[in-house]
Design a protein around this motif. Structure first.
Motif, PDB file in Angstrom:
ATOM      1  N   ASN A 103       0.814  -1.216   0.000  1.00  0.00           N
ATOM      2  CA  ASN A 103       0.000   0.000   0.000  1.00  0.00           C
ATOM      3  C   ASN A 103       0.849   1.269   0.000  1.00  0.00           C
ATOM      4  N   THR A 122       1.292   6.743   1.279  1.00  0.00           N
ATOM      5  CA  THR A 122       0.807   5.524   1.910  1.00  0.00           C
ATOM      6  C   THR A 122      -0.704   5.487   1.762  1.00  0.00           C
ATOM      7  N   HIS A 123      -1.215   4.414   1.206  1.00  0.00           N
ATOM      8  CA  HIS A 123      -2.639   4.326   0.903  1.00  0.00           C
ATOM      9  C   HIS A 123      -3.351   3.479   1.956  1.00  0.00           C
ATOM     10  N   ASP A 124      -4.239   4.116   2.699  1.00  0.00           N
ATOM     11  CA  ASP A 124      -5.005   3.434   3.727  1.00  0.00           C
ATOM     12  C   ASP A 124      -6.450   3.298   3.254  1.00  0.00           C
ATOM     13  N   PHE A 125      -6.799   2.105   2.815  1.00  0.00           N
ATOM     14  CA  PHE A 125      -8.143   1.893   2.284  1.00  0.00           C
ATOM     15  C   PHE A 125      -9.179   1.676   3.387  1.00  0.00           C
ATOM     16  N   LYS A 126      -8.709   1.469   4.608  1.00  0.00           N
ATOM     17  CA  LYS A 126      -9.590   1.368   5.790  1.00  0.00           C
ATOM     18  C   LYS A 126     -10.715   0.359   5.591  1.00  0.00           C
ATOM     19  N   GLY A 127     -10.392  -0.722   4.923  1.00  0.00           N
ATOM     20  CA  GLY A 127     -11.369  -1.785   4.728  1.00  0.00           C
ATOM     21  C   GLY A 127     -12.454  -1.485   3.714  1.00  0.00           C
ATOM     22  N   LYS A 128     -12.411  -0.300   3.092  1.00  0.00           N
ATOM     23  CA  LYS A 128     -13.449   0.086   2.137  1.00  0.00           C
ATOM     24  C   LYS A 128     -13.153  -0.387   0.718  1.00  0.00           C
ATOM     25  N   ASP A 177      -6.003  -1.840  -3.691  1.00  0.00           N
ATOM     26  CA  ASP A 177      -6.014  -2.497  -2.380  1.00  0.00           C
ATOM     27  C   ASP A 177      -5.677  -3.971  -2.502  1.00  0.00           C
ATOM     28  N   LYS A 218       0.564  12.972   2.249  1.00  0.00           N
ATOM     29  CA  LYS A 218      -0.641  12.369   2.791  1.00  0.00           C
ATOM     30  C   LYS A 218      -1.516  11.850   1.656  1.00  0.00           C
ATOM     31  N   ASP A 219      -2.102  10.671   1.893  1.00  0.00           N
ATOM     32  CA  ASP A 219      -3.005  10.109   0.894  1.00  0.00           C
ATOM     33  C   ASP A 219      -4.278  10.924   0.857  1.00  0.00           C
TER      34      ASP A 219
END
Length: 220
Positions: A103, A122-128, A177, A218-219
């Protein structure tokens, strides 16, 4: 007869095993078609007759395991008409290469004067997930790709993602993701993987270069 049959079975098993192993590394070639007319803003419509409707470029992704490196192969699309010179440019023209690992995306950027910088996202998809899962599938180069729909302001982008490849991400530095992006479709963009070769790729080739400053972003 028995010995011959046994030998053929052993050879067949060996070849199948070798091909499966090769899928962990290789090179993917892409065709990148941009629709310049569709990308024009309302106050730029006067340029429509001065530029081609579409331009075609190429891109390559090298991968080894979860690590991948994207290199854009852009052509010179400059044109001149009635003494007016037009040049197709984008905000990615100073990006020398894009490195992807899970990510994280690193863009190796030319700052001028011999200076370079790695811009980290940094890619945070947060479960989405990356977008909305579509109902269609598509075969690209023998790989089954699932449809993912990303909604944007006034338009949408369709991604075709192959989960069988080990890395995540794809052309244009678009993150994923899960799975490798082999196709992209939108009003202004059409990208398709045209060839994939499972050849050895050194880990050093797809790793960020040493000695280059990393600046984190920031993503969005």
């Amino acid at each position: 007869m028995t010995r011959t049959m046994l030998l053929l079975v052993l050879i067949s098993s060996s070849v199948t095993y070798g091909k499966a192993q090769d899928k962990n590394q290789g090179k993917i070639e892409y065709e990148v078609i941009q629709n310049l007319h569709a990308a024009l803003k309302p106050d730029q419509q006067q340029f429509k007759e001065m530029i081609p409707e579409t331009v075609t470029d190429n891109a390559e992704i090298y991968f080894n395991g979860t690590k991948a490196k994207l290199v854009a192969k852009k052509k010179d699309h400059s044109s001149e008409e009635d003494g007016v010179k037009l040049k197709v440019q984008s905000d990615q023209d100073n990006v020398l290469a894009t490195y992807m690992d899970v990510n994280k995306t690193y863009k190796l950027t030319d700052l001028g004067g011999g200076k370079k910088e790695l811009q980290l996202q940094t890619h945070d998809f947060k479960g989405k997930g990356l977008g909305k899962a579509g109902s269609r599938t598509r075969n690209i180069l023998g790989l089954t790709c699932r449809e993912v729909i990303m909604d944007g302001p006034g338009s949408k982008m369709v991604l075709w993602i192959a989960d069988d490849l080990p890395f995540t991400g794809g052309p244009m530095g678009i993150p994923s993701d899960k799975g490798a992006i082999l196709g992209i479709e939108s009003k202004v963009l059409k990208i398709t993987a045209t060839a994939i070769n499972y050849v050895p790729v050194p880990v050093a080739e797809v790793s960020i270069p040493a000695g280059v400053e990393v600046k984190e972003k920031k993503d969005k």
